[in-house]
Design an enzyme around this catalytic site. Structure first.
Site, PDB file in Angstrom:
ATOM      1  N   ASP A 123      14.990   7.623   1.975  1.00 37.62           N
ATOM      2  CA  ASP A 123      13.601   7.198   2.175  1.00 37.62           C
ATOM      3  C   ASP A 123      12.964   7.944   3.349  1.00 37.62           C
ATOM      4  O   ASP A 123      13.514   7.976   4.461  1.00 37.62           O
ATOM      5  CB  ASP A 123      13.564   5.688   2.440  1.00 37.62           C
ATOM      6  CG  ASP A 123      12.178   5.101   2.281  1.00 37.62           C
ATOM      7  OD1 ASP A 123      11.258   5.552   2.993  1.00 37.62           O
ATOM      8  OD2 ASP A 123      12.004   4.189   1.445  1.00 37.62           O
ATOM      9  N   ARG A 125      10.621   7.206   5.195  1.00 34.19           N
ATOM     10  CA  ARG A 125      10.146   6.349   6.288  1.00 34.19           C
ATOM     11  C   ARG A 125      11.239   6.016   7.300  1.00 34.19           C
ATOM     12  O   ARG A 125      10.984   5.290   8.272  1.00 34.19           O
ATOM     13  CB  ARG A 125       9.577   5.046   5.713  1.00 34.19           C
ATOM     14  CG  ARG A 125       8.383   5.235   4.798  1.00 34.19           C
ATOM     15  CD  ARG A 125       8.062   3.965   4.045  1.00 34.19           C
ATOM     16  NE  ARG A 125       9.148   3.602   3.128  1.00 34.19           N
ATOM     17  CZ  ARG A 125       9.153   2.494   2.380  1.00 34.19           C
ATOM     18  NH1 ARG A 125       8.133   1.655   2.459  1.00 34.19           N
ATOM     19  NH2 ARG A 125      10.163   2.243   1.572  1.00 34.19           N
ATOM     20  N   HIS A 177      17.941  -0.164   5.016  1.00 33.95           N
ATOM     21  CA  HIS A 177      16.607  -0.530   5.517  1.00 33.95           C
ATOM     22  C   HIS A 177      15.957  -1.534   4.576  1.00 33.95           C
ATOM     23  O   HIS A 177      16.116  -1.462   3.358  1.00 33.95           O
ATOM     24  CB  HIS A 177      15.717   0.710   5.677  1.00 33.95           C
ATOM     25  CG  HIS A 177      15.293   1.344   4.390  1.00 33.95           C
ATOM     26  ND1 HIS A 177      14.083   1.071   3.764  1.00 33.95           N
ATOM     27  CD2 HIS A 177      15.919   2.254   3.599  1.00 33.95           C
ATOM     28  CE1 HIS A 177      13.982   1.787   2.664  1.00 33.95           C
ATOM     29  NE2 HIS A 177      15.075   2.518   2.534  1.00 33.95           N
ATOM     30  N   CYS A 180      13.954  -1.353   0.711  1.00 31.27           N
ATOM     31  CA  CYS A 180      14.597  -0.213   0.051  1.00 31.27           C
ATOM     32  C   CYS A 180      14.326  -0.263  -1.449  1.00 31.27           C
ATOM     33  O   CYS A 180      14.681  -1.232  -2.133  1.00 31.27           O
ATOM     34  CB  CYS A 180      16.100  -0.241   0.313  1.00 31.27           C
ATOM     35  SG  CYS A 180      17.010   1.109  -0.463  1.00 31.27           S
TER      36      CYS A 180
END
Length: 301
Positions: A123, A125, A177, A180
């Site tokens: 990801d 982020r 995280h 997700c």
């Protein structure tokens, strides 16, 4: 780390203050669509308040830097190309580093000495260097969809072996995280194509904790729970690997730690899965699913 390696404090100064670039676009004319105004933050080593400004290139588009190693038949990327901003940012980034630490890249070219090996999600982020506030060369990385570690993934295990046996890292961080997409997809009965084969690993983890996960009524909270349990499973898979067992057997000081990143707050938290030796591993493997979720409920109270 050796005495010649860059210090964390000075690297942080470069990473946080010298390299933050703000870009604003102006669209007065089509030619100016990729006309950016860049600002470098004030120099990290001074207490001055002024901001150093890098003037824009107002000339007609021209070719950007091109590698001399191979010259392929494609036309050079010019300032009208969608990647032009990224290449210009790279020039500013390199210049900012060299102005503040002239020997930074020279030192980095002589080798890496990271103490941390990060296994995280792909990801965009969750950028590990920024999350940990570490500079280039301070964190070794492997990322895949939903930070899954399985005993048959030669890609991940090869990176793990290099990190442990060659780089001699001191910490292996497995980081999941919240929010997700891979974990959320694994909770669904929907088919997503090829990735279903990868998500099957997370579904297998869920089946081990079905009664406890399914008892959570809120879908978002159910997803957060599976994020945590999926991370735990990856921690234990790393710890059970012959790579880690051999390292501990020869007295190498290295631990495996499970963490989770909250994309809504930017906070990184330890999950309580911390394995430093074979004894720790046996303790973690002996914990029943009911005990894990009971502890989770108590934490939320």
């Amino acid at each position: 780390m050796s005495s010649t390696a860059p210090t964390t404090d000075s690297n942080l100064a470069v990473q946080v203050e010298a390299l933050e670039i703000k870009a604003t676009t102006t669209t007065a004319t089509p030619r100016n669509h990729y006309h950016y105004q860049h600002h470098l933050l004030r120099k990290y080593s001074s207490g001055e308040d002024e901001v150093e400004e890098v003037e824009d290139d107002n000339e007609e588009p021209r070719s950007l830097r091109r590698s001399p190693v191979t010259h392929g038949p494609s036309p050079a990327v010019d300032h009208s190309h969608g990647l032009a901003r990224l290449l210009k940012n790279n020039l500013l980034w390199s210049k900012a580093i060299r102005e503040r630490q002239p020997d930074f890249f020279d030192r980095g070219s002589k080798g890496q000495q990271p103490e941390v090996f990060w296994i995280g999600c792909s990801d965009s982020r969750v950028p590990e260097n920024e999350v940990l506030q570490l500079a280039p060369g301070e964190v070794f990385t492997h990322r895949n969809i939903a930070n899954v570690v399985i005993s048959t993934d030669l890609n991940c295990l090869s990176v793990l072996q290099y990190a442990v046996d060659v780089l001699k890292v001191k910490h292996v961080i497995v980081c999941g995280h919240y929010g997700c997409g891979g974990v959320a997809a694994a909770l669904s009965d929907q088919s997503f194509g090829l990735i279903d084969h990868w998500l099957a690993n997370i579904k297998d983890v869920k089946r081990q904790h079905d009664s406890n996960i399914d008892s959570i009524q809120d879908q978002e909270e159910r997803c957060r729970a599976l994020v945590e349990i999926n991370c735990r499973n990856s921690v234990l898979t790393v710890a059970k690997s012959p790579i880690m067992k051999a390292a501990w057997a020869r007295g190498q000081v290295i631990d495996v730690v499970g963490m989770v990143y909250d994309i809504q707050t930017g906070f990184l938290s330890e999950l309580g899965y911390h394995v430093s030796n074979e004894k720790d591993l046996k303790t973690h493997l002996s914990v029943h699913s009911d005990a894990l979720f009971a502890a989770r409920k108590n934490t939320q109270l």
